[in-house]
Design an enzyme around this catalytic site. Structure first.
Site, PDB file in Angstrom:
ATOM      1  N   ARG A  19       0.833  -1.206   0.000  1.00 14.61           N
ATOM      2  CA  ARG A  19       0.000   0.000   0.000  1.00 14.61           C
ATOM      3  C   ARG A  19       0.869   1.258   0.000  1.00 14.61           C
ATOM      4  O   ARG A  19       0.971   1.962  -0.999  1.00 14.61           O
ATOM      5  CB  ARG A  19      -0.934  -0.014   1.222  1.00 14.61           C
ATOM      6  CG  ARG A  19      -2.127   0.958   1.114  1.00 14.61           C
ATOM      7  CD  ARG A  19      -1.792   2.403   1.442  1.00 14.61           C
ATOM      8  NE  ARG A  19      -1.179   2.563   2.751  1.00 14.61           N
ATOM      9  CZ  ARG A  19      -0.754   3.723   3.230  1.00 14.61           C
ATOM     10  NH1 ARG A  19      -0.883   4.830   2.506  1.00 14.61           N
ATOM     11  NH2 ARG A  19      -0.172   3.795   4.410  1.00 14.61           N
ATOM     12  N   ASP A  20       1.516   1.548   1.108  1.00 23.41           N
ATOM     13  CA  ASP A  20       2.278   2.788   1.224  1.00 23.41           C
ATOM     14  C   ASP A  20       3.466   2.801   0.272  1.00 23.41           C
ATOM     15  O   ASP A  20       3.910   3.864  -0.161  1.00 23.41           O
ATOM     16  CB  ASP A  20       2.752   2.971   2.667  1.00 23.41           C
ATOM     17  CG  ASP A  20       3.196   4.387   2.950  1.00 23.41           C
ATOM     18  OD1 ASP A  20       2.836   5.294   2.194  1.00 23.41           O
ATOM     19  OD2 ASP A  20       3.921   4.593   3.948  1.00 23.41           O
ATOM     20  N   HIS A 211       5.535   4.557  12.490  1.00 28.22           N
ATOM     21  CA  HIS A 211       5.664   4.465  11.032  1.00 28.22           C
ATOM     22  C   HIS A 211       6.685   5.531  10.640  1.00 28.22           C
ATOM     23  O   HIS A 211       6.341   6.698  10.456  1.00 28.22           O
ATOM     24  CB  HIS A 211       4.301   4.714  10.382  1.00 28.22           C
ATOM     25  CG  HIS A 211       4.306   4.660   8.894  1.00 28.22           C
ATOM     26  ND1 HIS A 211       3.725   3.642   8.173  1.00 28.22           N
ATOM     27  CD2 HIS A 211       4.827   5.502   7.970  1.00 28.22           C
ATOM     28  CE1 HIS A 211       3.871   3.863   6.885  1.00 28.22           C
ATOM     29  NE2 HIS A 211       4.544   4.995   6.737  1.00 28.22           N
ATOM     30  N   HIS A 213      10.059   7.168   8.463  1.00 26.78           N
ATOM     31  CA  HIS A 213      10.612   7.286   7.114  1.00 26.78           C
ATOM     32  C   HIS A 213      12.114   7.564   7.183  1.00 26.78           C
ATOM     33  O   HIS A 213      12.615   8.042   8.195  1.00 26.78           O
ATOM     34  CB  HIS A 213       9.918   8.428   6.349  1.00 26.78           C
ATOM     35  CG  HIS A 213       8.587   8.056   5.788  1.00 26.78           C
ATOM     36  ND1 HIS A 213       8.074   8.592   4.628  1.00 26.78           N
ATOM     37  CD2 HIS A 213       7.640   7.180   6.218  1.00 26.78           C
ATOM     38  CE1 HIS A 213       6.885   8.077   4.376  1.00 26.78           C
ATOM     39  NE2 HIS A 213       6.598   7.227   5.330  1.00 26.78           N
ATOM     40  N   CYS A 244       4.350   9.432   0.826  1.00 29.93           N
ATOM     41  CA  CYS A 244       3.027  10.047   0.707  1.00 29.93           C
ATOM     42  C   CYS A 244       2.959  10.915  -0.539  1.00 29.93           C
ATOM     43  O   CYS A 244       3.738  11.863  -0.679  1.00 29.93           O
ATOM     44  CB  CYS A 244       2.732  10.900   1.946  1.00 29.93           C
ATOM     45  SG  CYS A 244       1.166  11.786   1.866  1.00 29.93           S
TER      46      CYS A 244
END
Length: 313
Positions: A19-20, A211, A213, A244
């Site tokens: 997904r991400d 989560h 990055h 994103c």
């Protein structure tokens, strides 16, 4: 002399690559490729996999076939297959697709929330209440993710009190877990420390999930700080792909195989077979037609780790 931190014995990793990871790729994989990716990931020992998002295809075309992907995957016993849902419509579609868990995304800043889901934070909270009700009725897990918890690309610093107040409202709605997203890689170890300690002070019986990055290279350093505070739940993306699409400067999820390699070097178990995970990352490179950002795929597994890539003991 201060005592050395005691790290967790086991860490839970949620794989967000399907997904991400894929939502930020120019190449849109076919449904068959996505199913193959998810099935192979499940075979590595991962027990939490984010399959896709039930969002408007016009906004995120990479996720347009999420329902078809859910219908085609070979579900492994013990694996939780989750979906991102921004509103009640998405939640109903996810339940119909037999998602095991629904995750609602809210931002800790108004600017990013409007950019990401075209709603105010209050509107998103109202949708979250509807999603929670739908999840309860369907008997599936309801979770929440607070994006830009470590800083907003539009507004800069985000007050920790605001992040914790939003977290409290999500727990009040029935969220079984709240994940904090470093959406554009603005986090650093001191900020991770402050957020985690603020969470523990406000919610002593709960467990945060992070989560993080690696957009600015601090991803694994932030994990190490969190580990030293007892955090044992993290998101990561195979190959290190993703980010994103609605925030500038947001590439670079933490790479799953790099995270697993580091944890295993530290003697922390994950239940994940590292060689198998590296094989999946290599397969993903072929699907995308490019080299993925992960480092372990390039350097290989350290020779003093067991042949199956298990933790050092």
């Amino acid at each position: 002399m201060n005592a050395l931190p005691r790290f967790p014995d086991h860490v839970s990793i949620r794989e967000v690559g399907p997904r991400d990871g894929l939502q930020n790729e120019d190449v849109i994989l076919t449904t068959t490729q996505k199913v193959q990716l998810i099935d192979r990931l499940a075979d590595t020992g991962l027990t939490l996999i984010e399959v896709g998002a039930f969002v408007r295809p016009a906004n995120v075309p990479q996720m347009a076939d999420t329902a078809d992907v859910f219908a085609a995957i070979s579900r492994r016993p013990g694996v939780v297959y989750s979906a991102i849902v921004p509103n009640a419509i998405g939640a109903r579609r996810a339940v119909a697709a037999q998602a095991d868990a629904l995750q609602v995304f809210l931002s800790a800043s108004e600017s990013h929330n409007r950019s990401n889901v075209n709603m105010s934070i209050e509107q998103s909270l109202a949708q979250a209440a509807d999603i929670a009700a739908i999840a309860r009725e369907a008997g599936v897990c309801f979770e929440a993710v607070v994006s830009v918890a470590f800083g907003c690309p539009f507004e800069g610093d985000v007050p920790l009190d605001r992040v914790m107040d939003l977290t409290a409202r999500l727990f009040d709605l029935g969220a079984e877990q709240v994940t904090f997203g470093d959406t554009t890689g603005m986090g650093h170890p001191a900020l991770v420390r402050d957020l985690v300690l603020a969470f523990y002070e406000r919610f002593p019986q709960a467990h945060p999930r992070l989560h993080l990055h690696s957009a600015r290279g601090a991803g694994l350093a932030n994990v190490l700080m969190a580990l030293s505070l007892g955090v044992d739940r993290f998101d990561a993306s195979v190959g290190g792909i993703g980010g994103c699409p609605f925030a500038p400067g947001a590439p670079g999820n933490i790479c799953t195989e790099d995270l697993v390699h580091m944890l295993h070097e530290m003697g922390i178990s994950t239940g994940i077979r590292l060689p198998a995970l590296l094989d999946v990352a290599r397969m993903l490179e072929g699907m995308l037609g490019r080299t993925v950002p992960g480092q372990t795929i390039k350097a290989g597994i350290c020779k003093h780790l067991p042949p199956d890539g298990a933790p050092r003991r």
